[in-house]
Design an enzyme around this catalytic site. Sequence first.
Site, PDB file in Angstrom:
ATOM      1  CD  GLN A 183     -11.839 -14.060  -9.873  1.00  0.00           C
ATOM      2  OE1 GLN A 183     -11.795 -15.297  -9.844  1.00  0.00           O
ATOM      3  NE2 GLN A 183     -10.801 -13.323  -9.571  1.00  0.00           N
ATOM      4  CE1 TYR A 229     -12.263  -9.653 -10.830  1.00  0.00           C
ATOM      5  CE2 TYR A 229     -10.020 -10.419 -10.493  1.00  0.00           C
ATOM      6  CZ  TYR A 229     -11.130  -9.749 -10.028  1.00  0.00           C
ATOM      7  OH  TYR A 229     -11.102  -9.192  -8.781  1.00  0.00           O
ATOM      8  CD  GLU A 233      -7.674 -16.325  -7.012  1.00  0.00           C
ATOM      9  OE1 GLU A 233      -7.503 -17.451  -7.471  1.00  0.00           O
ATOM     10  OE2 GLU A 233      -7.867 -15.328  -7.717  1.00  0.00           O
ATOM     11  CB  SER A 265      -0.453 -19.797 -16.208  1.00  0.00           C
ATOM     12  OG  SER A 265       0.505 -18.835 -16.617  1.00  0.00           O
ATOM     13  CD  GLU A 272       3.672 -21.717 -18.193  1.00  0.00           C
ATOM     14  OE1 GLU A 272       2.517 -21.465 -17.764  1.00  0.00           O
ATOM     15  OE2 GLU A 272       4.056 -22.881 -18.398  1.00  0.00           O
TER      16      GLU A 272
HETATM   17  C1  FAD Z   1     -10.808 -24.261 -14.031  1.00  0.00           C
HETATM   18  C2  FAD Z   1     -10.661 -22.821 -14.300  1.00  0.00           C
HETATM   19  C3  FAD Z   1     -11.466 -21.925 -13.635  1.00  0.00           C
HETATM   20  C4  FAD Z   1     -11.364 -20.557 -13.887  1.00  0.00           C
HETATM   21  N1  FAD Z   1     -12.209 -19.713 -13.238  1.00  0.00           N
HETATM   22  C5  FAD Z   1     -12.173 -18.384 -13.532  1.00  0.00           C
HETATM   23  C6  FAD Z   1     -13.100 -17.482 -12.941  1.00  0.00           C
HETATM   24  O1  FAD Z   1     -13.926 -17.877 -12.119  1.00  0.00           O
HETATM   25  N2  FAD Z   1     -13.069 -16.189 -13.293  1.00  0.00           N
HETATM   26  C7  FAD Z   1     -12.162 -15.695 -14.170  1.00  0.00           C
HETATM   27  O2  FAD Z   1     -12.162 -14.517 -14.409  1.00  0.00           O
HETATM   28  N3  FAD Z   1     -11.251 -16.531 -14.769  1.00  0.00           N
HETATM   29  C8  FAD Z   1     -11.252 -17.851 -14.467  1.00  0.00           C
HETATM   30  N4  FAD Z   1     -10.355 -18.717 -15.081  1.00  0.00           N
HETATM   31  C9  FAD Z   1      -9.461 -18.169 -16.102  1.00  0.00           C
HETATM   32  C10 FAD Z   1      -8.010 -18.132 -15.757  1.00  0.00           C
HETATM   33  O3  FAD Z   1      -7.734 -17.122 -14.845  1.00  0.00           O
HETATM   34  C11 FAD Z   1      -7.237 -17.994 -17.074  1.00  0.00           C
HETATM   35  O4  FAD Z   1      -7.443 -19.180 -17.802  1.00  0.00           O
HETATM   36  C12 FAD Z   1      -5.775 -17.753 -16.882  1.00  0.00           C
HETATM   37  O5  FAD Z   1      -5.549 -16.466 -16.371  1.00  0.00           O
HETATM   38  C13 FAD Z   1      -4.963 -17.965 -18.158  1.00  0.00           C
HETATM   39  O6  FAD Z   1      -5.472 -17.224 -19.219  1.00  0.00           O
HETATM   40  P1  FAD Z   1      -5.787 -17.911 -20.624  1.00  0.00           P
HETATM   41  O7  FAD Z   1      -6.617 -19.096 -20.359  1.00  0.00           O
HETATM   42  O8  FAD Z   1      -6.322 -16.874 -21.511  1.00  0.00           O
HETATM   43  O9  FAD Z   1      -4.420 -18.404 -21.168  1.00  0.00           O
HETATM   44  P2  FAD Z   1      -3.290 -17.493 -21.906  1.00  0.00           P
HETATM   45  O10 FAD Z   1      -3.065 -16.253 -21.123  1.00  0.00           O
HETATM   46  O11 FAD Z   1      -3.656 -17.366 -23.343  1.00  0.00           O
HETATM   47  O12 FAD Z   1      -2.056 -18.433 -21.733  1.00  0.00           O
HETATM   48  C14 FAD Z   1      -1.776 -19.547 -22.608  1.00  0.00           C
HETATM   49  C15 FAD Z   1      -0.373 -20.036 -22.274  1.00  0.00           C
HETATM   50  O13 FAD Z   1       0.579 -18.989 -22.486  1.00  0.00           O
HETATM   51  C16 FAD Z   1       1.299 -18.756 -21.297  1.00  0.00           C
HETATM   52  N5  FAD Z   1       1.591 -17.318 -21.178  1.00  0.00           N
HETATM   53  C17 FAD Z   1       0.754 -16.274 -21.267  1.00  0.00           C
HETATM   54  N6  FAD Z   1       1.386 -15.120 -21.033  1.00  0.00           N
HETATM   55  C18 FAD Z   1       2.678 -15.441 -20.783  1.00  0.00           C
HETATM   56  C19 FAD Z   1       3.833 -14.703 -20.435  1.00  0.00           C
HETATM   57  N7  FAD Z   1       3.834 -13.377 -20.296  1.00  0.00           N
HETATM   58  N8  FAD Z   1       4.967 -15.392 -20.238  1.00  0.00           N
HETATM   59  C20 FAD Z   1       5.014 -16.746 -20.359  1.00  0.00           C
HETATM   60  N9  FAD Z   1       3.962 -17.488 -20.674  1.00  0.00           N
HETATM   61  C21 FAD Z   1       2.811 -16.852 -20.873  1.00  0.00           C
HETATM   62  C22 FAD Z   1       0.401 -19.230 -20.183  1.00  0.00           C
HETATM   63  O14 FAD Z   1       1.130 -19.543 -19.009  1.00  0.00           O
HETATM   64  C23 FAD Z   1      -0.240 -20.436 -20.804  1.00  0.00           C
HETATM   65  O15 FAD Z   1       0.631 -21.534 -20.671  1.00  0.00           O
HETATM   66  C24 FAD Z   1     -10.425 -20.076 -14.825  1.00  0.00           C
HETATM   67  C25 FAD Z   1      -9.601 -20.983 -15.492  1.00  0.00           C
HETATM   68  C26 FAD Z   1      -9.708 -22.345 -15.238  1.00  0.00           C
HETATM   69  C27 FAD Z   1      -8.797 -23.294 -15.952  1.00  0.00           C
END
Ligand code: FAD
Lengths: 405, 375
Positions: A119, A121, A237, A377, A379
């Site tokens: 995926q 994304y 999911e 997440s 949040e």
């Molecule tokens: C094991 C694993 C597998 C994954 N597999 C895939 C995959 O196959 N394909 C894919 O596309 N993605 C995948 N992901 C990515 C996942 O979807 C993202 O990590 C997730 O959406 C969070 O984005 P970020 O890591 O950029 O964190 P950020 O968005 O930068 O968030 C950092 C922190 O800020 C908080 N935050 C962000 N925005 C807000 C808000 N509006 N209000 C309050 N708090 C906020 C978050 O909750 C988090 O605590 C995977 C992630 C993991 C850990």
Amino acid sequence: MDLNYTAEDTAFRKKVRAWLEQNLPRTPIRTLDERRAWHRKLCEAGYLGMGWPKAYGGGDARPMEQAIVADELARACAPAPTNALGLGIVGPTIVVHGTEAQKKRYLRKILMAEELWCQLYSEPNAGSDLAALRASAEDRGDHFIVNGQKTWTSAGSIADWGLLLARTDPAVAKHKGITCLLMNMRQPGVEVRPLKQITGSSEFSEVFMTNARVEKSDQVGRLGEGWAIAQTTLGYERGGRALARITSYASQYGRLVEAARRIRRHGRPLVDDPIIRQKLGRIWAELEVERYGALRMLTLLERGEHPGAGGSLSKLSYSEFEKRFMELAMEILGPYGQLTEGAPEELRLEIDTAVGEQGTWAYAFLWSRAGTIYAGSSEIQKNVIGERILGLPKETRADRVGGAR
Amino acid sequence: MNFSFSEDQVLLRNSVRAFLDEQCKPAHVRAMMHDPRGYDPGLWSEMAKLGWLGLPFPEKHGGAGLGMVELAIAIEELGRAAYPGPYLPSVVLGGVGLLLGGSGGQKDTWLPAIASGEKRATAALIEETLDWDPASTTATAVRSGDGWKVSGLKRFVPWAHVADVVLVPARGPEGLSLFLVDPRQAGVTLSRMVGIDLGSRWSELRLENVGVGANAVVGQPGGAGPLLEALLRRAAVCASAEMLGAARRCVDMSVEYAKVREQFGQPIGSFQAIRHRCAEMLLETENSHSAVYYAAWALEAGAEDAAVAASICKSYVSESARRACGDAIQVHGGIGFTWEYDLHLYMKRAKALEPLFGDAEFHRELVARHVAGAR
Ligand SMILES: Cc1cc2nc3c(=O)[nH]c(=O)nc-3n(C[C@H](O)[C@H](O)[C@H](O)COP(=O)(O)OP(=O)(O)OC[C@H]3O[C@@H](n4cnc5c(N)ncnc54)[C@H](O)[C@@H]3O)c2cc1C
């Protein structure tokens, strides 16, 4: 209210259990080929893609039947099939939004794990704010040319195909102008670099796309409607799989109690220590409450209702529970808990980690940190619950004030 | 398998709620705080007429012939309204207690009277040791003629001051037995125990050679242990339902308030610190709902895991309801801390019920015994 399973469902469960007794792999799965073989066996028995239409190899099964199979697999500590994203996300997306040609071309190969999927994304600067994604797909008549970077791509290193979100129109507001595409990962313009996770293994990767090609026939849904498609996809999911999760927590819990019986401290088994007993009692109570929640969700699905934002409650609940569970397990096991090798026999965790290795408590503890991040997440889930279930006002966010970018 | 309420159950919930919204407004709850009886007999007989005081009794005993799930539904609504009155003591501790172990004659005497609201019952389940395990009972019963003389000290007996009969466990020559005692008879002294929730009433009950007849034994002499355990489970689940109701009211009030209260030019509900707290409150309240109704169903259906489900329920809800009610005060800020604002009515109800029929720790130990064996 009637929480008894129907006679029909009980009979079905028996049948699945009997099949598993006959067919469960006797030796641990070590290679991708072994996992694929196990996957095919499950598929041939009709236990994968159960909810998909019969016409494409599915089983038109009810949510309860799907839940029972998942539950029995978990109970038997069966190894996971491969192609989790293909089965869980890509297939359902194609079933709902794909063209007839796409359904014929892709679905059966997903089911049989002939083609593995990932995926595409998330990007380095588009995580929670997924609509901020930048990877671009330029229209070249009969095909698109894709440039950009994706990250945290689970199964990226073994995937043959990827479900891609890319920007096809940079001039419109950010939630518009995104299109959903099916991209061949085995082409020159696609480079996959595995990332090492805190567990020490590499289940996700970075993906670099340089003039990669996607045929027009591989566009899913209409141009610029990728965001809406992604929203429905994310819903897949959640739901019926919750019960199976809880069952595998329950077998982990069984191992934990076992360990607490055998480990001795101050000359007596840990399990006789009142503080340990409180912790054990708490985990089991919470685990059972999660199971009740999963049954409630199943009731909804069986009635044909879409859980909607209720899926956020469910996901938030079990992913946060898993974290608490593993933290308490670590506390109970003391110095043994964080061992990755050399632990006494009774501390082994016979849980398949989906990476072809026998699990350890340490691995399970580390892995429990993922569930509250991926697929939205905690949040973000709380924002959804606050806004969509409780009707609380939206926060003022720059992207909502500004509109176009 | 079906985890949702039937149409009849939804109807019951709606009618109890509508009735209490009308008849048991916060002003009523507050008025009863200063009432010597603590409850309104008029309202009590209305509830009897609607069939709620005999909800779980068979029709032949003047009841509605419903089960634990319906009982939990009604009690959840009572909690939501912080209803002041002896519902749980009379219907559950007394009524269900007799239903579980009473003789035909005892049921004929008491159940219709409880259902019609004429008489009220309660049970004295805990002593100075504060141990909810019936095995810890130290009150004594000695043979006297063809009856017994019962002595002992019981604490936290709910609504004993308006009860016509109290179920009293005591240890006799045959072992642990359960006796029906009239709290107004010679040798019984009641003294009031006042807690933070002025909508519930408790007494200390002192028994000094209280004479009871041969027909005052509930169940077999010496056979009260399992009966009391079964009763305790049902009481624990019903108390959880009441805490759940109180918690839900607090969540609703908080969400409503967060939509309208403005600070920094915005409704406070738009701030994540508040919104996320509300989401967590909802999550735990929904989980509590699952725990209460799973346990209620399991007890009714005689499911294999009924006993442990009851303990899971009480241990989970005791903590989650307390948290939801406490968080509600935080969401409200200063006004949440005032006597005039209604939030504390529900918060105090939940808090008062938390240790009753076993607190979270007590029930976690029972859960641990179930999954990890006896100590
Ligand atoms: C094991 C694993 C597998 C994954 N597999 C895939 C995959 O196959 N394909 C894919 O596309 N993605 C995948 N992901 C990515 C996942 O979807 C993202 O990590 C997730 O959406 C969070 O984005 P970020 O890591 O950029 O964190 P950020 O968005 O930068 O968030 C950092 C922190 O800020 C908080 N935050 C962000 N925005 C807000 C808000 N509006 N209000 C309050 N708090 C906020 C978050 O909750 C988090 O605590 C995977 C992630 C993991 C850990």
